[in-house]
Design a protein around this motif. Sequence first.
Motif, PDB file in Angstrom:
ATOM      1  N   SER A  79       0.838  -1.196   0.000  1.00  0.00           N
ATOM      2  CA  SER A  79       0.000   0.000   0.000  1.00  0.00           C
ATOM      3  C   SER A  79       0.874   1.248   0.000  1.00  0.00           C
ATOM      4  O   SER A  79       2.108   1.163   0.091  1.00  0.00           O
ATOM      5  CB  SER A  79      -0.876   0.017   1.252  1.00  0.00           C
TER       6      SER A  79
ATOM      7  N   VAL B 159      -6.642   1.619   5.966  1.00  0.00           N
ATOM      8  CA  VAL B 159      -6.547   0.213   5.576  1.00  0.00           C
ATOM      9  C   VAL B 159      -7.616  -0.124   4.548  1.00  0.00           C
ATOM     10  O   VAL B 159      -7.337  -0.762   3.515  1.00  0.00           O
ATOM     11  CB  VAL B 159      -6.665  -0.705   6.807  1.00  0.00           C
TER      12      VAL B 159
ATOM     13  N   ARG C 254      -6.809  -1.258   0.711  1.00  0.00           N
ATOM     14  CA  ARG C 254      -7.268  -2.569   0.252  1.00  0.00           C
ATOM     15  C   ARG C 254      -8.118  -2.401  -1.000  1.00  0.00           C
ATOM     16  O   ARG C 254      -7.950  -3.119  -1.993  1.00  0.00           O
ATOM     17  CB  ARG C 254      -8.063  -3.251   1.363  1.00  0.00           C
TER      18      ARG C 254
ATOM     19  N   PHE D  35      -0.764  -5.820   0.358  1.00  0.00           N
ATOM     20  CA  PHE D  35      -0.563  -5.796   1.807  1.00  0.00           C
ATOM     21  C   PHE D  35      -0.488  -4.337   2.250  1.00  0.00           C
ATOM     22  O   PHE D  35      -0.280  -3.433   1.440  1.00  0.00           O
ATOM     23  CB  PHE D  35       0.693  -6.565   2.223  1.00  0.00           C
ATOM     24  N   ILE D  36      -0.647  -4.123   3.537  1.00  0.00           N
ATOM     25  CA  ILE D  36      -0.595  -2.784   4.119  1.00  0.00           C
ATOM     26  C   ILE D  36       0.810  -2.541   4.654  1.00  0.00           C
ATOM     27  O   ILE D  36       1.378  -3.371   5.365  1.00  0.00           O
ATOM     28  CB  ILE D  36      -1.626  -2.650   5.259  1.00  0.00           C
TER      29      ILE D  36
ATOM     30  N   ILE E  86      -4.969  -0.577  12.884  1.00  0.00           N
ATOM     31  CA  ILE E  86      -4.530  -1.102  11.580  1.00  0.00           C
ATOM     32  C   ILE E  86      -4.543  -2.624  11.613  1.00  0.00           C
ATOM     33  O   ILE E  86      -5.058  -3.280  10.692  1.00  0.00           O
ATOM     34  CB  ILE E  86      -3.121  -0.583  11.235  1.00  0.00           C
TER      35      ILE E  86
ATOM     36  N   ALA F 126      -7.002  -4.832   9.316  1.00  0.00           N
ATOM     37  CA  ALA F 126      -6.370  -5.715   8.326  1.00  0.00           C
ATOM     38  C   ALA F 126      -6.831  -7.156   8.522  1.00  0.00           C
ATOM     39  O   ALA F 126      -7.138  -7.863   7.552  1.00  0.00           O
ATOM     40  CB  ALA F 126      -4.851  -5.609   8.431  1.00  0.00           C
ATOM     41  N   HIS F 127      -6.893  -7.601   9.759  1.00  0.00           N
ATOM     42  CA  HIS F 127      -7.382  -8.956  10.023  1.00  0.00           C
ATOM     43  C   HIS F 127      -8.843  -9.093   9.596  1.00  0.00           C
ATOM     44  O   HIS F 127      -9.234 -10.108   9.006  1.00  0.00           O
ATOM     45  CB  HIS F 127      -7.233  -9.291  11.501  1.00  0.00           C
TER      46      HIS F 127
ATOM     47  N   ILE G 142      -6.324  -8.890   4.833  1.00  0.00           N
ATOM     48  CA  ILE G 142      -5.164  -8.409   4.085  1.00  0.00           C
ATOM     49  C   ILE G 142      -3.962  -8.366   5.025  1.00  0.00           C
ATOM     50  O   ILE G 142      -4.070  -7.902   6.163  1.00  0.00           O
ATOM     51  CB  ILE G 142      -5.434  -7.023   3.449  1.00  0.00           C
TER      52      ILE G 142
ATOM     53  N   PHE H 218      -0.429  -7.221   6.823  1.00  0.00           N
ATOM     54  CA  PHE H 218       0.232  -5.939   7.053  1.00  0.00           C
ATOM     55  C   PHE H 218       1.674  -6.214   7.448  1.00  0.00           C
ATOM     56  O   PHE H 218       1.987  -7.210   8.095  1.00  0.00           O
ATOM     57  CB  PHE H 218      -0.499  -5.082   8.091  1.00  0.00           C
TER      58      PHE H 218
ATOM     59  N   GLN I 193       1.665  -9.009  12.624  1.00  0.00           N
ATOM     60  CA  GLN I 193       2.397  -8.374  11.526  1.00  0.00           C
ATOM     61  C   GLN I 193       3.212  -9.431  10.794  1.00  0.00           C
ATOM     62  O   GLN I 193       3.906 -10.239  11.403  1.00  0.00           O
ATOM     63  CB  GLN I 193       3.300  -7.253  12.048  1.00  0.00           C
TER      64      GLN I 193
END
Length: 507
Positions: A148, A178, A182, A188-189, A203, A207-208, A212, A214, A232
């Motif tokens: 990202s 996020v 996405r 990915f972040i 974040i 993300a979870h 996606i 991170f 992470q």
Amino acid sequence: MTTRISRRSIIVAGVAAGAAGVLARPAVAVADRARTGGTALTHATVIDPHSGKVLPDLTVVIDGDRITDVRRGPAPGGARVVDLRGKFVIPGLADMHAHAQAEGIDPALNIANGVTTVRDMAGSPLARDWRARIDAGTLLGPRYTLGSKIIDGAPSIWDPAFLDVIQVADPEQARQAVRQQRDAGADFIKVYSRVSRPAYRAIAAEAHRLGIPFAGHCPDEVPMEEIADLGQASVEHMFWAPFDTSSKEARIRAEIARIRLELGDYSGWFKAIHPLEWTAANSYNKVKARQLYGKLARRRTRQVPTLVMHRGLDNAHTLVIGNDPRDKYLPPSAIGSMQFALSDFYLKDRAPGTYAEWAAMFDHRLRTVHEMHQHGVPIMTGTDTGTVAVYPGFSVHDELALLVEAGLSPMAALQAATAEPARYLGTNTGRIAAGHAADLVILDANPLHDITNTTAVSGVVARGRYIGPDERLAILAEVERVAAQTPEGVAVAAGCPCHTPRRRVPA
């Protein structure tokens, strides 16, 4: 005095309009990969880091972009035969921390060096364009995974007027960033150094929720153990491990909490963090280290050390820009950017009396990588292309040599560049077996005897396309021509949005 990044020293990612005519075309056109009967690499010594096996006198059969068989015996009828007697075949290498620099340069240099997988850590428009053209078969290059836009705290140590960074001041802004990235197509972040702890936790949660990954920096306020617990996927660079492994961690974290930086003041970050790193390295605690590394190993939190970047940063006082034979493959603006970063960014606020401790920090980083590996922390190769004395493609080999210098075996270093990135990405790259991607490097000497033998590249197979010695040299010659013909005053994306300023070289 800190160096604030100015309008003069920043350019947007990509190639300036004035360079379009020179750099818009591929370094080498992509030929039709399909061949009747496929390709057979015969009499090769196959080194497969995934299994740890070394198997002599094998035939590797390729059809399209896949390996269809690895066996002893002759090539199948109708196959194009490449006799590799006396040569060694390894899987294609991965650069898991890269930043796009210049059209006509990066993709070709990666392939010429056997780098067939690249993770771009900022998902720049240039890298997105490359991936689309490579996937379409109109550009020769590696497989790209795209991050990202950088998500940093507020204020960011990057100025968003000059670098497309997202600043998040609170958890809601973090969750929104996020979602936005996405939806924009990021794989990915990418998290950054100054994200606050509450924003970082948001974040991770978002993300979870969206499924996606991170990855990126370890935010200064967040212990590495915590980012491992929060999932992470990988940690970039070796700045933060000393804090978690210090007997003075509580005092150091109190100092970190007091750091206040202005917008765009990255050199101020170096000035604030380095003394704390030095304190941490000199209060190293084995028990705390064992606890941290054990958790990273259990959580499968990958470490991407980028030792080649740290070598330049920590030994900046020894560097002389312009003396490396690989400079000829970069545009003048990229070399100028390196010189600017070295003199006005790495060294400007560094007192000569601290040179020895900076160099000692690099030794500490090497020891840390070794201990991480001993405790089972997954290591992946990454270079941080765009930083001082780091070169697309070439520096993956530098990183392999530094991993061995740190104490990894040559086979373990190769695993960090092949099998582990494949496991991380969930791809069928990174090994030599039927059904896996035909991404291979052909070497003239055994890298298990000397890891620097990975530089003895005879040929490359990229997505099933065999690139022999003559074509490989033609690729390098074309990159050199493109670099030399880039006008002196043309700005390219020379510089890494991790910590190197981008600069327009004066005409």
